[in-house]
Motif scaffolding. Structure first.
Motif, mmCIF file in Angstrom:
data_model
loop_
_atom_site.group_PDB
_atom_site.id
_atom_site.type_symbol
_atom_site.label_atom_id
_atom_site.label_comp_id
_atom_site.label_asym_id
_atom_site.label_seq_id
_atom_site.Cartn_x
_atom_site.Cartn_y
_atom_site.Cartn_z
ATOM 1 N N GLU A 149 0.802 -1.024 0.005
ATOM 2 C CA GLU A 149 -0.079 0.143 -0.036
ATOM 3 C C GLU A 149 1.111 1.356 -0.054
ATOM 4 O OE1 GLU A 149 -3.670 2.113 2.547
ATOM 5 O OE2 GLU A 149 -2.584 0.312 2.959
ATOM 6 N N SER A 150 1.938 1.293 0.852
ATOM 7 C CA SER A 150 2.894 2.328 0.706
ATOM 8 C C SER A 150 3.516 2.637 -0.567
ATOM 9 C CB SER A 150 3.970 2.020 2.037
ATOM 10 O OG SER A 150 4.888 3.041 1.986
ATOM 11 N N HIS A 151 3.921 1.575 -1.298
ATOM 12 C CA HIS A 151 4.568 1.557 -2.501
ATOM 13 C C HIS A 151 3.646 2.121 -3.635
ATOM 14 C CE1 HIS A 151 8.235 -1.394 -1.336
ATOM 15 N NE2 HIS A 151 8.060 -0.009 -0.777
ATOM 16 N N ARG A 152 2.412 1.727 -3.390
ATOM 17 C CA ARG A 152 1.291 1.938 -4.389
ATOM 18 C C ARG A 152 0.976 3.734 -4.267
ATOM 19 N NH1 ARG A 152 -2.106 -1.415 -2.853
ATOM 20 N NH2 ARG A 152 -3.395 -0.175 -1.714
ATOM 21 N N LYS A 153 1.009 4.185 -2.975
ATOM 22 C CA LYS A 153 0.655 5.560 -2.877
ATOM 23 C C LYS A 153 1.816 6.261 -2.792
ATOM 24 C CE LYS A 153 -3.610 4.767 0.233
ATOM 25 N NZ LYS A 153 -4.069 5.113 1.719
ATOM 26 N N LEU A 154 2.890 5.811 -2.277
ATOM 27 C CA LEU A 154 4.272 6.752 -2.115
ATOM 28 C C LEU A 154 5.402 5.995 -2.665
ATOM 29 C CD1 LEU A 154 3.450 8.201 1.550
ATOM 30 C CD2 LEU A 154 3.343 9.257 -0.584
ATOM 31 N N PRO A 155 5.401 5.803 -4.063
ATOM 32 C CA PRO A 155 6.485 5.051 -4.616
ATOM 33 C C PRO A 155 7.926 5.913 -4.572
ATOM 34 C CG PRO A 155 5.308 5.845 -6.389
ATOM 35 C CD PRO A 155 4.394 6.073 -5.042
#
Length: 312
Positions: A149-155
């Motif tokens: 989720e973090s990579h999806r929102k804040l790559p």
């Protein structure tokens, strides 16, 4: 340390540690097991560290450092394994039980070095450790979901976008001007794809234009981040810190246009995964040659090799 060999071979005590990424430190685990190391002579123990090894992503059979410990145990050379907690050993239920069986079979004591007084000690009970194995797997899945989720929102980075940080540490993403026009043209062209041939031509053309592999082009086409939105199932949530390249309406049009060709491409790749491939050999050095950045696909009656690389 080397094993101290006298009339008999002294069994080793192993301090095993693991961190999942290069950004993580072993310091906490080293500090936690220090009090146990201080009670031993240097030749009584060895330290085995796994660096940047995610137990969620890498199977036990591919973890070289842990396999070294397993071989020592199987050879009867280990008396005790010190490890911070169960999650450092495995994140998979079956892999953890495999290690539990190894410890029990070879009479190896397992000591958890965590300073959490409530953390349950290792037992030789398969049922109890099986339950603990379920817990660490579920915890691992939860971590994987949070990371995804973090990579999806804040790559950390996104092709065609600059990643910026404000004074308060918050990220925002702005379009790189030299990529804005070709990327937008990619989506606009994709929205008009109507045949297998035009789909392949699209991937081939923009692979050359953007100097990216065809699989990268596919990922871009199906990435809602370029619209300034996060997609979860059929829902879209606006990301206010992303400068959008295209409208959400155009993105949805692209998904409808390319979906049948992506499905056929994936089916083709699945069918070909087990096929034998003949490789050319160099007549001088007799080394095998490979084609870099090549994709062989068949879509319906069309068979095309996208080759944007070279022999090496």
């Amino acid at each position: 340390m080397s094993v101290n060999k006298t009339i008999f071979q002294q069994k080793l005590q192993v301090f095993f540690r693991r961190v999942s990424t290069e950004n993580q430190s072993l310091e906490m685990q080293i500090e936690a097991d220090k009090k146990f190391r201080d009670q031993l002579d240097d030749d009584e123990y060895i330290e085995v560290n796994e660096l940047a090894i995610s137990a969620n992503k890498i199977k036990l059979k591919d973890r070289e450092k842990l396999l070294e410990v397993i071989r020592l145990i199987e050879n009867g050379e280990v008396s005790t394994v010190y490890v911070y907690d169960r999650s450092r050993l495995a994140r998979n239920f079956y892999e953890y039980l495999q290690l539990v069986d190894l410890f029990i079979t070879h009479d190896v004591e397992v000591v958890f070095t965590t300073t959490d007084a409530s953390y349950s000690a290792f037992t030789s009970n398969y049922l109890v450790e099986g339950f603990n194995g379920i817990l660490i797997e579920e915890e691992g899945k939860a971590i994987a979901r949070r990371v995804a989720e973090s990579h999806r929102k804040l790559p950390s980075k996104k092709f065609g976008l600059d990643t910026n940080k404000s004074d308060d540490g918050k990220k925002n993403y702005t379009l790189q001007l030299h990529y804005k026009e070709p990327l937008l043209r990619l989506f606009e062209t994709a929205s008009e794809v109507s045949s297998a041939t035009s789909f392949i031509e699209l991937l081939s053309h923009f692979s050359r234009v953007l100097k990216k592999q065809p699989t990268d082009i596919l990922r871009m086409l199906t990435d809602s981040f370029y619209t300034g939105h996060e997609q979860i199932g059929n829902r879209f949530s606006k990301l206010s810190y992303v400068e959008p390249l295209l409208t959400l309406e155009l993105y949805k049009t692209v998904q409808v246009a390319i979906k049948p060709f992506i499905e056929r491409l994936q089916n083709n790749l699945d069918e070909r995964s087990g096929e034998n491939v003949l490789h050319p050999y160099c007549d001088i050095c007799n080394e095998k040659w490979f084609i870099e950045n090549a994709m062989l696909v068949s879509l319906g009656s069309t068979l095309v090799q996208i080759n944007i690389g070279k022999f090496k």
